[in-house]
Write a protein that holds these residues in place. Structure first.
Motif, PDB file in Angstrom:
ATOM      1  N   ASP A   1       6.834   5.044  -4.027  1.00  0.00           N
ATOM      2  CA  ASP A   1       6.843   6.360  -4.671  1.00  0.00           C
ATOM      3  C   ASP A   1       5.421   6.901  -4.827  1.00  0.00           C
ATOM      4  O   ASP A   1       4.582   6.277  -5.479  1.00  0.00           O
ATOM      5  CB  ASP A   1       7.521   6.227  -6.042  1.00  0.00           C
ATOM      6  N   HIS A   2       5.175   8.061  -4.228  1.00  0.00           N
ATOM      7  CA  HIS A   2       3.861   8.701  -4.326  1.00  0.00           C
ATOM      8  C   HIS A   2       3.940  10.057  -5.039  1.00  0.00           C
ATOM      9  O   HIS A   2       3.050  10.894  -4.871  1.00  0.00           O
ATOM     10  CB  HIS A   2       3.263   8.898  -2.927  1.00  0.00           C
ATOM     11  N   HIS A   3       4.984  10.264  -5.858  1.00  0.00           N
ATOM     12  CA  HIS A   3       5.190  11.600  -6.432  1.00  0.00           C
ATOM     13  C   HIS A   3       4.089  11.973  -7.431  1.00  0.00           C
ATOM     14  O   HIS A   3       3.772  13.157  -7.584  1.00  0.00           O
ATOM     15  CB  HIS A   3       6.569  11.699  -7.087  1.00  0.00           C
ATOM     16  N   GLN A   4       3.483  10.977  -8.092  1.00  0.00           N
ATOM     17  CA  GLN A   4       2.403  11.308  -9.041  1.00  0.00           C
ATOM     18  C   GLN A   4       1.191  11.880  -8.312  1.00  0.00           C
ATOM     19  O   GLN A   4       0.562  12.829  -8.783  1.00  0.00           O
ATOM     20  CB  GLN A   4       2.013  10.057  -9.838  1.00  0.00           C
TER      21      GLN A   4
ATOM     22  N   GLY B   1      -2.899   6.025 -13.627  1.00  0.00           N
ATOM     23  CA  GLY B   1      -1.609   5.334 -13.643  1.00  0.00           C
ATOM     24  C   GLY B   1      -1.037   5.150 -12.245  1.00  0.00           C
ATOM     25  O   GLY B   1      -0.471   4.098 -11.926  1.00  0.00           O
ATOM     26  N   TYR B   2      -1.185   6.182 -11.410  1.00  0.00           N
ATOM     27  CA  TYR B   2      -0.707   6.097 -10.027  1.00  0.00           C
ATOM     28  C   TYR B   2      -1.449   4.999  -9.269  1.00  0.00           C
ATOM     29  O   TYR B   2      -0.822   4.163  -8.588  1.00  0.00           O
ATOM     30  CB  TYR B   2      -0.902   7.450  -9.346  1.00  0.00           C
TER      31      TYR B   2
ATOM     32  N   ASN C   1      -3.054   2.430 -10.551  1.00  0.00           N
ATOM     33  CA  ASN C   1      -2.663   1.136 -11.123  1.00  0.00           C
ATOM     34  C   ASN C   1      -1.303   0.693 -10.624  1.00  0.00           C
ATOM     35  O   ASN C   1      -1.079  -0.497 -10.353  1.00  0.00           O
ATOM     36  CB  ASN C   1      -2.663   1.217 -12.653  1.00  0.00           C
ATOM     37  N   GLN C   2      -0.381   1.645 -10.495  1.00  0.00           N
ATOM     38  CA  GLN C   2       0.960   1.339  -9.986  1.00  0.00           C
ATOM     39  C   GLN C   2       0.880   0.785  -8.566  1.00  0.00           C
ATOM     40  O   GLN C   2       1.521  -0.227  -8.243  1.00  0.00           O
ATOM     41  CB  GLN C   2       1.812   2.606 -10.012  1.00  0.00           C
ATOM     42  N   LEU C   3       0.091   1.427  -7.713  1.00  0.00           N
ATOM     43  CA  LEU C   3      -0.040   0.948  -6.333  1.00  0.00           C
ATOM     44  C   LEU C   3      -0.711  -0.419  -6.288  1.00  0.00           C
ATOM     45  O   LEU C   3      -0.360  -1.270  -5.466  1.00  0.00           O
ATOM     46  CB  LEU C   3      -0.839   1.941  -5.490  1.00  0.00           C
ATOM     47  N   SER C   4      -1.670  -0.642  -7.182  1.00  0.00           N
ATOM     48  CA  SER C   4      -2.415  -1.903  -7.149  1.00  0.00           C
ATOM     49  C   SER C   4      -1.557  -3.092  -7.585  1.00  0.00           C
ATOM     50  O   SER C   4      -1.920  -4.245  -7.319  1.00  0.00           O
ATOM     51  CB  SER C   4      -3.664  -1.807  -8.031  1.00  0.00           C
ATOM     52  N   GLN C   5      -0.433  -2.812  -8.230  1.00  0.00           N
ATOM     53  CA  GLN C   5       0.462  -3.883  -8.654  1.00  0.00           C
ATOM     54  C   GLN C   5       1.428  -4.319  -7.542  1.00  0.00           C
ATOM     55  O   GLN C   5       2.133  -5.314  -7.679  1.00  0.00           O
ATOM     56  CB  GLN C   5       1.284  -3.435  -9.872  1.00  0.00           C
ATOM     57  N   LEU C   6       1.460  -3.555  -6.444  1.00  0.00           N
ATOM     58  CA  LEU C   6       2.363  -3.868  -5.337  1.00  0.00           C
ATOM     59  C   LEU C   6       1.684  -4.796  -4.337  1.00  0.00           C
ATOM     60  O   LEU C   6       0.457  -4.868  -4.266  1.00  0.00           O
ATOM     61  CB  LEU C   6       2.782  -2.578  -4.629  1.00  0.00           C
ATOM     62  N   ASP C   7       2.497  -5.476  -3.541  1.00  0.00           N
ATOM     63  CA  ASP C   7       1.991  -6.266  -2.424  1.00  0.00           C
ATOM     64  C   ASP C   7       2.355  -5.528  -1.136  1.00  0.00           C
ATOM     65  O   ASP C   7       3.497  -5.605  -0.674  1.00  0.00           O
ATOM     66  CB  ASP C   7       2.620  -7.659  -2.424  1.00  0.00           C
TER      67      ASP C   7
ATOM     68  N   ALA D   1      -6.606   8.906  -3.151  1.00  0.00           N
ATOM     69  CA  ALA D   1      -6.544   8.973  -4.613  1.00  0.00           C
ATOM     70  C   ALA D   1      -7.770   8.295  -5.241  1.00  0.00           C
ATOM     71  O   ALA D   1      -8.331   8.789  -6.223  1.00  0.00           O
ATOM     72  CB  ALA D   1      -5.257   8.315  -5.111  1.00  0.00           C
ATOM     73  N   LEU D   2      -8.182   7.165  -4.692  1.00  0.00           N
ATOM     74  CA  LEU D   2      -9.374   6.476  -5.197  1.00  0.00           C
ATOM     75  C   LEU D   2     -10.628   7.338  -5.038  1.00  0.00           C
ATOM     76  O   LEU D   2     -11.497   7.362  -5.916  1.00  0.00           O
ATOM     77  CB  LEU D   2      -9.571   5.151  -4.459  1.00  0.00           C
ATOM     78  N   THR D   3     -10.712   8.059  -3.925  1.00  0.00           N
ATOM     79  CA  THR D   3     -11.874   8.923  -3.695  1.00  0.00           C
ATOM     80  C   THR D   3     -11.909  10.047  -4.721  1.00  0.00           C
ATOM     81  O   THR D   3     -12.964  10.343  -5.298  1.00  0.00           O
ATOM     82  CB  THR D   3     -11.838   9.491  -2.271  1.00  0.00           C
ATOM     83  N   VAL D   4     -10.778  10.676  -4.962  1.00  0.00           N
ATOM     84  CA  VAL D   4     -10.717  11.729  -5.979  1.00  0.00           C
ATOM     85  C   VAL D   4     -11.051  11.158  -7.351  1.00  0.00           C
ATOM     86  O   VAL D   4     -11.787  11.777  -8.134  1.00  0.00           O
ATOM     87  CB  VAL D   4      -9.327  12.404  -5.972  1.00  0.00           C
ATOM     88  N   GLN D   5     -10.540   9.977  -7.659  1.00  0.00           N
ATOM     89  CA  GLN D   5     -10.850   9.343  -8.941  1.00  0.00           C
ATOM     90  C   GLN D   5     -12.356   9.114  -9.087  1.00  0.00           C
ATOM     91  O   GLN D   5     -12.928   9.361 -10.160  1.00  0.00           O
ATOM     92  CB  GLN D   5     -10.109   8.010  -9.051  1.00  0.00           C
ATOM     93  N   LEU D   6     -13.010   8.661  -8.030  1.00  0.00           N
ATOM     94  CA  LEU D   6     -14.459   8.446  -8.058  1.00  0.00           C
ATOM     95  C   LEU D   6     -15.206   9.729  -8.399  1.00  0.00           C
ATOM     96  O   LEU D   6     -16.124   9.725  -9.222  1.00  0.00           O
ATOM     97  CB  LEU D   6     -14.936   7.959  -6.687  1.00  0.00           C
ATOM     98  N   ILE D   7     -14.818  10.826  -7.763  1.00  0.00           N
ATOM     99  CA  ILE D   7     -15.495  12.101  -8.013  1.00  0.00           C
ATOM    100  C   ILE D   7     -15.256  12.560  -9.444  1.00  0.00           C
ATOM    101  O   ILE D   7     -16.193  12.965 -10.151  1.00  0.00           O
ATOM    102  CB  ILE D   7     -15.034  13.178  -7.017  1.00  0.00           C
TER     103      ILE D   7
END
Length: 260
Positions: A40-43, A76-77, A79-85, A104-110
Motif C-alpha cells: 500500500d502506497h496510498h499515504q 509513518g509511510y 516506517n511502514q515500508l521499512s517494516q516489510l521484507d 519518499a526518503l529524498t523528500v523527507q531529507l529535504i
C-alpha cells in the motif's frame, strides 16, 4: 586552510562527475514470483496529491508548505515500508517498493533540512550530497540512497528507465511523478516518465549547431549502451526532430525542485 579547501574542491569535482557503478548487494536479489500481494502506497500518493505541482515542463514540490501533520504522515509511510521484507514479494511489487521508498526518503531529507537551495548542500563538508548517508534500516540492514539506486535497482532490473523513476529533488532531474509507482502499471509508467523527460528541455535541447543532453546520459552511459544505442533510446521517445551524435554536450541543474 588553502590545502584543505583545494582538497575539498577536488573531492567535490570527483563526486559530481564520477557516478556510482551498478554493484549488486546480493542479499536483496531474492524474490517470490508467485506472491501476488501488493504493498500500500496510498499515504505517499496523498502527499503527492497535496504538495506536488505539475507544470508543463516539470513538476515542483511545495516543501515549505508541508504541515507538521503531513511530516508525520510521510515518516509513518517510510516506517511502514521499512517494516516489510521486500524479498518476500514479486519483482514488480519490489520495483514499486524501492522506487517509491527512494523518492519518499529524498523528500523527507529535504523537508527535514529545509530551507536549502540544493540537495548537494547536504551530506557533510566533504560530500557532494547525502546519497552515501545511512538513511533507512530494513531487515536490520542499513541502506543509503546510493544503495537503493545503484546496488539494488540498477543491478537487479538492468533497465535504463530506472533513471527516469528515481528523483533527486533537483530541477535537472527527471520529474517526481504525480502518481506513485504501481506494480501493475510499471512498463506504462516508465515509458511515460522517459517520454516526459526526453521531450523536456532538461532532457534534450537541440538546435541547428548543437544538441545538449542531460548529464544523466553521460554519468550513466553504461546503462544506455554505446552512443548509437543511446541515440536510438532517445529518438524512440522524441516527439520532435530526431537527434544524431554530432556536437553533443551535457548539462544538469542541481537547484532544488521547489515551488515557493
Amino acid at each position: 586552510m588553502r590545502i584543505v579547501l583545494s582538497l575539498f574542491f577536488i573531492l567535490w569535482s570527483l563526486n559530481v562527475f564520477a557516478a556510482p557503478k551498478a554493484d549488486l548487494l546480493p542479499y536483496w536479489q531474492d524474490h517470490v514470483a508467485a506472491n501476488q500481494r501488493q504493498i500500500d502506497h496510498h499515504q505517499w500518493q496523498q502527499l503527492l496529491d497535496k504538495y506536488l505541482v505539475v507544470e508543463p515542463q516539470q513538476t515542483l514540490f511545495r516543501y515549505s508548505a508541508v504541515t507538521a501533520a503531513d511530516k508525520q504522515l510521510l515518516n509513518g509511510y517510510i516506517n511502514q515500508l521499512s517494516q516489510l521484507d521486500p524479498r518476500q514479494y514479486n519483482r514488480n511489487v519490489q520495483f514499486a517498493y524501492w522506487v517509491n521508498l527512494y523518492n519518499a526518503l529524498t523528500v523527507q531529507l529535504i523537508i527535514d533540512n529545509y530551507p536549502i537551495t540544493s540537495i548537494t548542500k547536504l551530506g557533510g563538508f566533504f560530500s557532494f550530497g547525502p546519497w552515501d548517508q545511512p538513511i533507512v534500516t530494513i531487515n536490520n540492514k542499513t541502506l543509503s540512497l546510493n544503495d537503493i539506486e545503484h546496488r539494488i535497482l540498477r543491478p537487479i532490473w538492468r533497465d535504463p528507465r530506472i533513471h527516469y523513476a528515481v528523483n533527486c529533488a533537483s530541477l535537472g532531474c527527471p520529474d517526481l511523478l504525480p502518481q506513485v509507482f504501481d506494480s501493475q502499471q510499471l512498463n506504462r509508467q516508465l515509458d511515460a516518465a522517459a517520454s516526459r523527460f526526453i521531450n523536456s528541455p532538461k532532457g534534450v535541447r537541440s538546435n541547428s549547431t548543437q544538441t545538449t543532453l542531460s548529464s544523466i546520459y553521460d554519468w550513466y552511459g553504461a546503462d544506455f549502451g554505446n552512443q548509437q544505442a543511446l541515440l536510438q533510446h532517445i529518438n524512440h521517445y522524441l516527439l520532435h526532430k530526431k537527434i544524431n551524435g554530432d556536437n553533443l554536450k551535457f548539462d544538469y541543474n542541481w537547484l532544488l525542485n521547489q515551488k515557493l
